[in-house]
Design a protein around this motif. Structure first.
Motif, PDB file in Angstrom:
ATOM      1  N   GLY A 207       0.770  -1.267  -0.040  1.00 45.54           N
ATOM      2  CA  GLY A 207       0.004  -0.117  -0.111  1.00 45.54           C
ATOM      3  C   GLY A 207       0.877   1.308   0.113  1.00 45.54           C
ATOM      4  O   GLY A 207       0.021   2.644   0.161  1.00 45.54           O
TER       5      GLY A 207
ATOM      6  N   THR B 159       0.881   6.781   0.698  1.00 42.05           N
ATOM      7  CA  THR B 159       0.206   5.526   0.350  1.00 42.05           C
ATOM      8  C   THR B 159      -0.401   5.474  -1.220  1.00 42.05           C
ATOM      9  O   THR B 159      -0.460   6.450  -1.866  1.00 42.05           O
TER      10      THR B 159
ATOM     11  N   TRP C  54       4.890  -2.345   9.460  1.00 43.62           N
ATOM     12  CA  TRP C  54       3.682  -1.633   8.774  1.00 43.62           C
ATOM     13  C   TRP C  54       2.629  -2.942   8.613  1.00 43.62           C
ATOM     14  O   TRP C  54       2.799  -3.830   7.661  1.00 43.62           O
TER      15      TRP C  54
ATOM     16  N   ASP D  73      -1.949  -3.185   8.312  1.00 45.71           N
ATOM     17  CA  ASP D  73      -3.330  -2.624   8.158  1.00 45.71           C
ATOM     18  C   ASP D  73      -3.251  -0.931   8.028  1.00 45.71           C
ATOM     19  O   ASP D  73      -3.834  -0.452   8.809  1.00 45.71           O
ATOM     20  N   ASN D  74      -2.234  -0.722   7.273  1.00 43.71           N
ATOM     21  CA  ASN D  74      -2.082   0.858   7.044  1.00 43.71           C
ATOM     22  C   ASN D  74      -1.719   1.622   8.208  1.00 43.71           C
ATOM     23  O   ASN D  74      -2.039   2.817   8.375  1.00 43.71           O
ATOM     24  N   LYS D  75      -0.932   1.060   9.088  1.00 43.38           N
ATOM     25  CA  LYS D  75      -0.564   1.897  10.137  1.00 43.38           C
ATOM     26  C   LYS D  75       0.937   1.352  10.589  1.00 43.38           C
ATOM     27  O   LYS D  75       1.160   0.183  10.486  1.00 43.38           O
TER      28      LYS D  75
END
Length: 188
Positions: free
Chosen positions: A84, A110, A172, A174-176
């Motif tokens: 992502g 992203t 990194w 789940d997008n965090k």
């Protein structure tokens, strides 16, 4: 003295860029704005602008010391190997006095063009400096899949890498960005 420091930074910068694969870019630029605030020293606001189509301000900060401020360098790393994330922007803000202080701001971009900042890193380069800190991403030398590594590189007198220490590992998921607890790994 200033020439020696700048030369040393150029040597480290060349070696660092070679090892990190960050490249100069024309996709971003900085715009500064001086604001008189009634004090002896004015405030300098810096905006990082994404170019192309409609220009967009992506990050704003204030220079720490306008009198010692020297320059800002922007590089990017395409395809860092994180799900992502399309690229990483590295903005280095350089201050010069008897030594050079370089504040490194990293932003992961992203696939939806949102910025995810990483904690700022600061390096001090004096005449005999032989280390620097940086983030290492999965598709780079010393990178680890799914991890963003804060590493410290120690250089030989010839500006070749002597060894790399792992200072911290971020994941990194789940997008965090997550900071797991781990033990330090050293690579020779």
């Amino acid at each position: 003295m200033k020439k020696i420091i700048v030369f040393f930074i150029l040597i480290l910068g060349f070696q660092f860029m070679k090892a990190q694969s960050f490249q100069k870019t024309g996709k971003y630029k900085t715009v500064t704005e001086i604001k008189e605030n009634g004090s002896e020293q004015p405030t300098c606001i810096v905006n990082l602008i994404r170019l192309g189509g409609i220009s967009e301000n992506v990050f704003t900060f204030t220079l720490n010391d306008i009198e010692l401020f020297e320059d800002i360098f922007i590089t990017t790393l395409e395809n860092p190997g994180l799900e992502g994330i399309s690229e990483v922007i590295k903005m280095e803000v350089e201050y010069l006095a008897c030594c050079a202080q370089v504040e490194s701001h990293y932003f992961m971009v992203t696939d939806k063009n949102k910025l995810v900042p990483l904690p700022q890193l600061t390096n001090i380069y004096c005449e005999n400096s032989d280390t620097d800190s940086q983030y290492t991403f999965p598709n780079q030398e010393y990178g680890i899949e799914g991890n963003i590594l804060e590493t410290e590189t120690l250089y030989k007198d010839t500006a070749e890498i002597k060894y790399v220490n792992l200072k911290q590992s971020l994941t990194w998921n789940d997008n965090k960005v997550n900071t797991p607890k781990n033990t330090a790994i050293t690579s020779y």
